[in-house]
Design an enzyme around this catalytic site. Sequence first.
Site, PDB file in Angstrom:
ATOM      1  N   ASN A  14      -3.000   4.580  -2.293  1.00 52.21           N
ATOM      2  CA  ASN A  14      -3.636   3.505  -3.033  1.00 52.21           C
ATOM      3  C   ASN A  14      -2.799   2.245  -2.872  1.00 52.21           C
ATOM      4  O   ASN A  14      -1.581   2.324  -2.669  1.00 52.21           O
ATOM      5  CB  ASN A  14      -3.748   3.878  -4.515  1.00 52.21           C
TER       6      ASN A  14
ATOM      7  N   HIS B 219       0.860  -1.177   0.000  1.00 59.87           N
ATOM      8  CA  HIS B 219       0.000   0.000   0.000  1.00 59.87           C
ATOM      9  C   HIS B 219       0.898   1.228   0.000  1.00 59.87           C
ATOM     10  O   HIS B 219       1.702   1.430   0.902  1.00 59.87           O
ATOM     11  CB  HIS B 219      -0.908   0.004   1.232  1.00 59.87           C
ATOM     12  N   CYS B 220       0.738   2.029  -1.019  1.00 60.25           N
ATOM     13  CA  CYS B 220       1.588   3.196  -1.149  1.00 60.25           C
ATOM     14  C   CYS B 220       0.901   4.390  -0.489  1.00 60.25           C
ATOM     15  O   CYS B 220      -0.157   4.825  -0.938  1.00 60.25           O
ATOM     16  CB  CYS B 220       1.827   3.487  -2.638  1.00 60.25           C
ATOM     17  N   PRO B 221       1.457   4.934   0.571  1.00 63.84           N
ATOM     18  CA  PRO B 221       0.760   6.009   1.290  1.00 63.84           C
ATOM     19  C   PRO B 221       0.714   7.323   0.524  1.00 63.84           C
ATOM     20  O   PRO B 221      -0.163   8.150   0.763  1.00 63.84           O
ATOM     21  CB  PRO B 221       1.580   6.159   2.573  1.00 63.84           C
TER      22      PRO B 221
END
Lengths: 767, 143
Positions: A132, A126-128
Site C-alpha cells: 500500500n 509505497h510500502c511493498p
Amino acid sequence: MLFKCLLRCAAQQTERILIVFVLMCVSRCPWLTKVISPAVPLYNGLVFLFVLANFSMATFMDPGVYPRADEDEDKEDDFRAPLYKNVEIKGIQVRMKWCATCHFYRPPRCSHCSVCDNCVEDFDHHCPWVNNCIGRRNYRYFFLFLLSLSAHMVGVFCFGLIFVLDHRETLGALHTTVTLVVMCIAGLFFIPVMGLTGFHMVLVARGRTTNEQVTGKFRGGVNPFTKGCCGNVEYVLCSPLAPRYMLDPRKKPHVKIQPPFIRPDLSDRQITIKVSDNGIHSTIISSKSKSSLDGLDDKETQPPLPPKADRYNQLKSQMTSSEGKNHRNTSTTAAWWCFSSLSGKTHPSTPAMYKFRPSFGTMPKVHYHTTEEKIVISDDRKPSAILEEGVRGHDYRSEPNLDLPEYANAPLHRTFQSSPLQLDSDPINSRTLSLKQGHGRPEKGQLPALEPRTVTSTPYKSVFSPNNLSNRNGSLSYDSLLNPSISPATASECMAHRGVPSVGFHSPYLSTKMCHIREPDMQRQQVPPTYSPVISPRVVGRQSPHLRDRDPSPVRYDNLSQTIMASIQERKEKEEREKRQMHHGRSQTHIYAQDSGVFDGGYGLPANACYPDGPRGPGSRGPTPPAYGGSRDNLMGVGLMSYGQRTPVLRHAGSTLGRAPRTSPTSLHTDQSSINSSQSRTTGPEGPYRSPAHQPHSPAMPRSPSYSRQKLSYISAHERIDSPQAMKVNGQMDCHPSAQGAALSPSRHSNVKKVTGVGGTTYEISV
Amino acid sequence: MAETHSLQDMRQQTAITAKVFIQRDYSSGTMCQFQTKFPSELENRIDKQQFEETVRALNNMYAEAEKLGSQSYIEGCLACLTAYTVFLCMETHYEKVLKKIAKYIQEQNDKIYAPRGLLLTDPIERGLRVVEITIFEDRSLTR
C-alpha cells in the site's frame, strides 16, 4: 538508498516479528508473570495489539488517492498544458507537475505511485510489505506502527533477556532456547526497524515526506510545508482523519435548473477599479462593463504575433471579431483597462499572468484559474480625482464608441494614461504606458514605443495585455472603427507619442497635469495630417480633434455618469487648447522621437518592438497553454531572450523599467509588450513574470531566480512559461504558443524542437 | 420553457455552455482553500459578491474541518485506545463537516445558483482539487 533498504527490511520483518511475539508469549509469559509482575503480559499484549492495529490501518486504509479528473476538467489543460505549473506557497515557489495519467496538475506534495497507478496526496512512499502507499491518510498509522513495533521489539528483547539471565543454568531447556532464539531474531531486526523509525521521526520533526527527502526537494532550501517541530508532530499525530476522495458515486441531489435564468443587474452596476501601485483610484461606472470587458478580453487575446506581423491586419481582424461579438459596453471596458494598467500590483487579469508571475508583493496567491481572470486592481492612494479625470477622459473618448467594439475606446485610454503617468514618474506611468501600448496594440509596433515610458515598476502587465487592448489600442475614437485604415496610423501615433518621454503620456487620470502634458501630444496628434500617413490624427487620448469632428456620434450619453460628462467637457477644452498649440507640437515631436530610441522617427516603431502580446489579458488563461508539447518551461526563456535581444533599442528609450534589475532583456521585453511588460518589470524581484501569451517574450522567466528563495523558484519561473496563460478562456489561443519567439534561450530541457508558428516565426519548444 | 425538470433531465435538455473550475489556493500551505477570484465567465451570470461569499464560506468550513482542535485530539486518543475500531461506528469530525458542506452546497445551488443557470459541484467529488461550476445555456437569451 539506505533508508529505502531499511524500509523494505522493516516491512519484511513485520510478519516475522509477529510470529516471534507469539512464540515469546507462549514460552515466557507464564514465568514472567510469576516472577516480575502480572503487568508484563498485559503490557506486551497491549503493545502487540497496538502494533497489529496500526499495521492493519497502514495496510488497508486509503492513503489519499485522487480520483482521475473528468474529461471536461482537463479539456483545456491536456494538450497544450505546460508540464509544470508554479504556485506560491508561503512565499516559496513550488512546482506542480502535470500528471498524464490522472489528468490534473498534482497538488503540492502529491505524487503518482507507479505501483498503485494513482496520485496520492502527501505521498510518502509505497510500502511493498503492506502493499500500500503511505500517504496523507495513513501516514500516522504507519508512523505509529513503526513506533509501536520498535517498542515491542525492545520489550521482547528485554524480557527475553531477563528470562534468559534468570535461567542461565538451564540454557538447554526448551523455553530458554526458544527465548534465546526469539531474542536473537528481535535483536537482528531491531537495527533496520529502529533505523527506519529514527528516520521517520526526523521526517516528522522536519515536516517532510520520504519522497521529498529522497528527492532532495528542500535540500538547502526552505520547506514551505513545515509548521515548526512541535507543529509538525502535532499535525502528524493529532490532525483529523482526512476524507476519502475515492467515493462511490453517490446519487446527486436533484437540482432544478430551468431557464430563464436570473441575471445580475448590470445596468447601473459600478465597477470600482482601484489601481494599485500609485494609488490611482478610479471608479468607472460601467454598465455592462463586465461583459464588455470580457468581450474585450476575448478579443484582445490573440495569438502573439511576431513583431513583424501585420498589425493592420491584426487590427482589422480584431475589429471584425469585436464587431461580431456581442460586446456591450466598450467604453467601460476601455476605461477598465486603463485603470488596470495602472495597477501594477493587482492580480494580473489574465490567468496566464497569474501563473507566470511568481509572486507579486501584493499578490496573495497564484491563481490557476482555468477561467479568465478579471482584472483586480488593488486600491492605492492616488487621489481619486485623478482617476476621475482619467475616467472622464476615457469616457469622453469612448463615448462615441459606446456602441462600438471596445477597441475604439481603448486607444483613447491609452494615450491618456501613458502620458500623465510618465510625467509623474510613477510606476503607474509605466503602467499607463503599457496601457497605451495596449492601445496601440492593434499595431503592435506602437506598444513598444510606449514601453520606455512605462517602465515604471508596474508589475502589472496583465491588464495591458495586448489582448485586452487590442481593439482599443487601435483606435480611440469611433473613427477608428469606421476606418480601419486609421489604425496603423494610430499605432504610429502611439509610437510617436512614445517619443515624448515625459510629456507624451497623458494619463486620463491626471487632470491638471495632463492638460499641459497632453498638449505636446495633442499637438503631435494635430500634426498627424502633416506627418507620415502612418500617424492618424486619431491618436489615443488625443482624439479630441476627432471626436470633435464627429458630431453625430453614436455615443449615447444617457448612460454616462457625471464624471464622464465632466471629463468630456474637459476634453473639449483641451482640444481647444491643443489646436492653439498645434504649431508648437512639431518641434516637440522631434524631441520625442529622439527620446525614444525605439522610434525611428517616432512613428515607425517597429512592430517588433512592441510585441505586447505577452499577457493576453484576461483572456489568456493559463489553462490553455500554447499547444506545445511537453514542458514549455523554456518557452518563456526563449521568448525572452530573443525578445530582449531584439529590442535593445527600447531600453534606451528611457525605459525606467521598474525593477528589471536582473533582466535587461526583460525590461526590453516588457517595453515591447506594452501591458505585460510593465508588469514583468515590476515583478522583477518577484520572479519571472510572464505575460501569458508571450511567455517566450517575457523576460520574466529567465530572471526569476532572484525572487525565489530557493533554487526551485528559478526553475519554476522558468517553467512558468507554460503559457497556458496565453490561452483564452475560450480556448482560443490568443497567444499562440507558437508565438513564443524564435530566439533560443538557454533552455533547461534537453530537447528543443523548432516549430513554425503563426506568422512564420519559428519557435522553440522544449520537449 | 417554464417546466421544471430534474437535473438529469435538464442536463439533457439544457445545454451546458461551459464549466468553470475554481482552483485551490495554496498560498497558505496544503490547507484546503479555494481561490476567491471571480471567474470572468460568471460575470454576467452572478454577482461577484455572492460568488465570493460562497467560496469564503466553503473555505471557512474546510478550515474548520482541518482544524487541530480539541475534537480532533479526543478523536485520535479514542481511536488509539479502541484500536481504531471506533471508526467503524462513529464518523470523524472531518466527515461531519463534509456533510455540512454538502448540505451548504445543495442549499446554495437551490437558492442562488440554479436560478441563475449555474451549478456548483461538491469539490470532494474532485478530490478537493477544484470547485466545478457548470454554466448552463440560457435559452432565454439565445437569439
